[in-house]
Scaffold this motif. Structure first.
Motif, PDB file in Angstrom:
ATOM      1  N   UNK A  55      48.966  25.514  55.321  1.00  0.00           N
ATOM      2  CA  UNK A  55      48.976  25.544  56.831  1.00  0.00           C
ATOM      3  C   UNK A  55      50.593  26.209  57.538  1.00  0.00           C
ATOM      4  N   UNK A  56      50.846  25.332  56.405  1.00  0.00           N
ATOM      5  CA  UNK A  56      52.703  25.988  56.568  1.00  0.00           C
ATOM      6  C   UNK A  56      53.054  27.201  56.838  1.00  0.00           C
ATOM      7  N   UNK A  57      52.938  27.425  54.896  1.00  0.00           N
ATOM      8  CA  UNK A  57      53.427  28.800  54.715  1.00  0.00           C
ATOM      9  C   UNK A  57      52.487  29.939  56.323  1.00  0.00           C
ATOM     10  N   UNK A  58      51.192  29.839  56.232  1.00  0.00           N
ATOM     11  CA  UNK A  58      50.507  31.026  57.506  1.00  0.00           C
ATOM     12  C   UNK A  58      51.483  30.672  58.439  1.00  0.00           C
ATOM     13  N   UNK A  59      52.076  29.408  59.594  1.00  0.00           N
ATOM     14  CA  UNK A  59      52.451  29.444  60.509  1.00  0.00           C
ATOM     15  C   UNK A  59      54.139  30.372  60.448  1.00  0.00           C
ATOM     16  N   UNK A  60      54.779  30.162  58.678  1.00  0.00           N
ATOM     17  CA  UNK A  60      55.631  30.676  58.620  1.00  0.00           C
ATOM     18  C   UNK A  60      56.088  32.067  58.650  1.00  0.00           C
ATOM     19  N   UNK A  61      55.079  32.759  58.044  1.00  0.00           N
ATOM     20  CA  UNK A  61      55.025  34.245  57.934  1.00  0.00           C
ATOM     21  C   UNK A  61      54.426  35.132  58.994  1.00  0.00           C
ATOM     22  N   UNK A  62      53.316  34.245  60.225  1.00  0.00           N
ATOM     23  CA  UNK A  62      52.152  34.609  60.925  1.00  0.00           C
ATOM     24  C   UNK A  62      53.360  35.648  62.201  1.00  0.00           C
ATOM     25  N   UNK A  63      54.442  35.085  62.900  1.00  0.00           N
ATOM     26  CA  UNK A  63      55.393  35.521  63.386  1.00  0.00           C
ATOM     27  C   UNK A  63      56.612  37.273  62.401  1.00  0.00           C
TER      28      UNK A  63
ATOM     29  N   UNK B 190      71.401  37.296  51.728  1.00  0.00           N
ATOM     30  CA  UNK B 190      71.430  36.919  53.626  1.00  0.00           C
ATOM     31  C   UNK B 190      70.013  37.244  54.601  1.00  0.00           C
ATOM     32  N   UNK B 191      69.614  36.871  55.249  1.00  0.00           N
ATOM     33  CA  UNK B 191      68.260  36.664  55.956  1.00  0.00           C
ATOM     34  C   UNK B 191      67.495  38.489  56.448  1.00  0.00           C
ATOM     35  N   UNK B 192      67.098  38.484  55.643  1.00  0.00           N
ATOM     36  CA  UNK B 192      66.347  39.517  55.891  1.00  0.00           C
ATOM     37  C   UNK B 192      64.749  39.018  57.122  1.00  0.00           C
ATOM     38  N   UNK B 193      64.021  39.549  57.426  1.00  0.00           N
ATOM     39  CA  UNK B 193      62.889  39.388  57.598  1.00  0.00           C
ATOM     40  C   UNK B 193      61.246  39.681  56.741  1.00  0.00           C
ATOM     41  N   UNK B 194      60.849  37.829  56.601  1.00  0.00           N
ATOM     42  CA  UNK B 194      59.984  38.125  55.128  1.00  0.00           C
ATOM     43  C   UNK B 194      58.800  38.753  55.184  1.00  0.00           C
TER      44      UNK B 194
ATOM     45  N   UNK C  78      65.412  31.793  60.162  1.00  0.00           N
ATOM     46  CA  UNK C  78      64.227  32.142  60.133  1.00  0.00           C
ATOM     47  C   UNK C  78      62.704  31.289  60.726  1.00  0.00           C
ATOM     48  N   UNK C  79      63.691  29.964  61.532  1.00  0.00           N
ATOM     49  CA  UNK C  79      62.900  29.489  62.095  1.00  0.00           C
ATOM     50  C   UNK C  79      63.311  29.393  63.814  1.00  0.00           C
ATOM     51  N   UNK C  80      63.389  30.796  64.319  1.00  0.00           N
ATOM     52  CA  UNK C  80      63.793  31.016  65.753  1.00  0.00           C
ATOM     53  C   UNK C  80      63.164  30.785  66.999  1.00  0.00           C
ATOM     54  N   UNK C  81      61.638  31.330  66.252  1.00  0.00           N
ATOM     55  CA  UNK C  81      60.067  31.240  66.869  1.00  0.00           C
ATOM     56  C   UNK C  81      60.013  30.383  66.871  1.00  0.00           C
ATOM     57  N   UNK C  82      59.886  28.811  66.144  1.00  0.00           N
ATOM     58  CA  UNK C  82      58.981  27.675  65.783  1.00  0.00           C
ATOM     59  C   UNK C  82      59.862  26.643  67.007  1.00  0.00           C
ATOM     60  N   UNK C  83      59.735  25.805  67.389  1.00  0.00           N
ATOM     61  CA  UNK C  83      59.695  24.692  68.147  1.00  0.00           C
ATOM     62  C   UNK C  83      59.618  23.607  66.706  1.00  0.00           C
TER      63      UNK C  83
END
Length: 283
Positions: free
Chosen positions: A173-181, A150-154, A24-29
């Protein structure tokens, strides 16, 4: 940089939640804090083997906990060898609730990720006892991953709300940054007999729109008495990938969580569930 806390008991269920979080967080630091608490294990073993000293059982449990965490670290870095990820291992002789609460404050945690039993396990209620306690009492957003999820993109997200609560900027802000990618579409579901909103509700709705800027929002009002049934109907009808709810006074989720018996909770789902705690913390 997101600070993510993941409690684990080294079960398949817990490992599934870890795998989900890494993907889920593979695009994040991210800084991941992997936590194992062993207080309950020590007391259980001491009750079974009273002839063995308590200190000996406690020391053995500590060694085993640290060994398992080191093995977990090797597996995690093999699954996700990203330079964007940092990892911390925490072994603690404490209850899971107290230790999670302590780490959330000390490390300024943004999100807790926990595995729990899903409908596929035929359990009588939606959340395991540890997850339920964290949801109810720890002041931090919690992402719950059902056992067989199982993981699926949200891509499709459901956000049920009554617009009565003043949302916290940090959590939106957390929700926004989680979903934007993922360019997610968010269904904002208002469950009420009347569609007209008060001035307070309108202001809260406008704040929600501002803080989720960049996401596609779709607003819908449904006339239902049973909130959980309305939510589940929407999840199944629109093939929702992620459920987001706010846990605070006068919210839909509070009504489901704060009942006299755990098995009264009527919200059962096998998709990831994000509970925003809507509490006053560091901005």
């Amino acid at each position: 940089m997101k600070n993510v806390l993941i409690p684990t008991d080294f079960s398949k269920n817990a490992m599934n939640a870890i795998r989900f979080a890494l993907e889920f967080f593979k695009y994040d630091n991210c800084e991941f804090y992997f936590l194992h608490t062993y207080e309950d294990e020590v007391y259980e073993k001491h009750n079974i083997a009273e002839e063995v000293s308590f200190d000996k059982i406690k020391e053995d449990a500590k060694i085993k906990s640290e060994e398992n965490l080191n093995s977990l670290f090797k597996e995690v870095t093999s699954l996700a060898p990203h330079k964007r990820f940092k990892h911390h291992l925490i072994s603690a002789y404490n209850s899971i609730l107290d230790e999670v609460d302590k780490i959330v404050i000390d490390k300024n945690i943004d999100l807790i990720v926990m595995g729990t039993k899903g409908e596929g396990s035929n359990h009588a209620y939606a959340f395991g006892s540890n997850t339920l306690q964290v949801l109810k009492y720890v002041a931090c957003p919690v992402l719950v991953i059902p056992e067989f999820c199982k993981y699926e993109q949200p891509k499709k997200v459901l956000f049920p709300t009554n617009f009565l609560i003043p949302y916290r900027r940090r959590e939106l802000k957390l929700l926004n940054t989680m979903l934007k990618p993922f360019r997610s579409m968010v269904d904002v579901l208002y469950i009420a007999k009347y569609s007209n909103l008060s001035r307070r509700q309108i202001d809260n709705r406008e704040f929600l729109v501002e803080e989720l800027d960049g996401l596609e929002l779709k607003f819908e009002t449904v006339d239902k008495k049973d909130v959980s049934k309305a939510i589940i109907h929407h999840i199944k009808t629109y093939e929702i990938d992620l459920l987001v709810m706010v846990n605070t006074r006068h919210s839909y989720l509070e009504d489901m969580l704060y009942r006299s018996k755990v098995d009264d909770i009527s919200l059962h789902t096998d998709i990831p569930f994000l509970a925003l705690q809507n509490v006053r913390r560091t901005i």
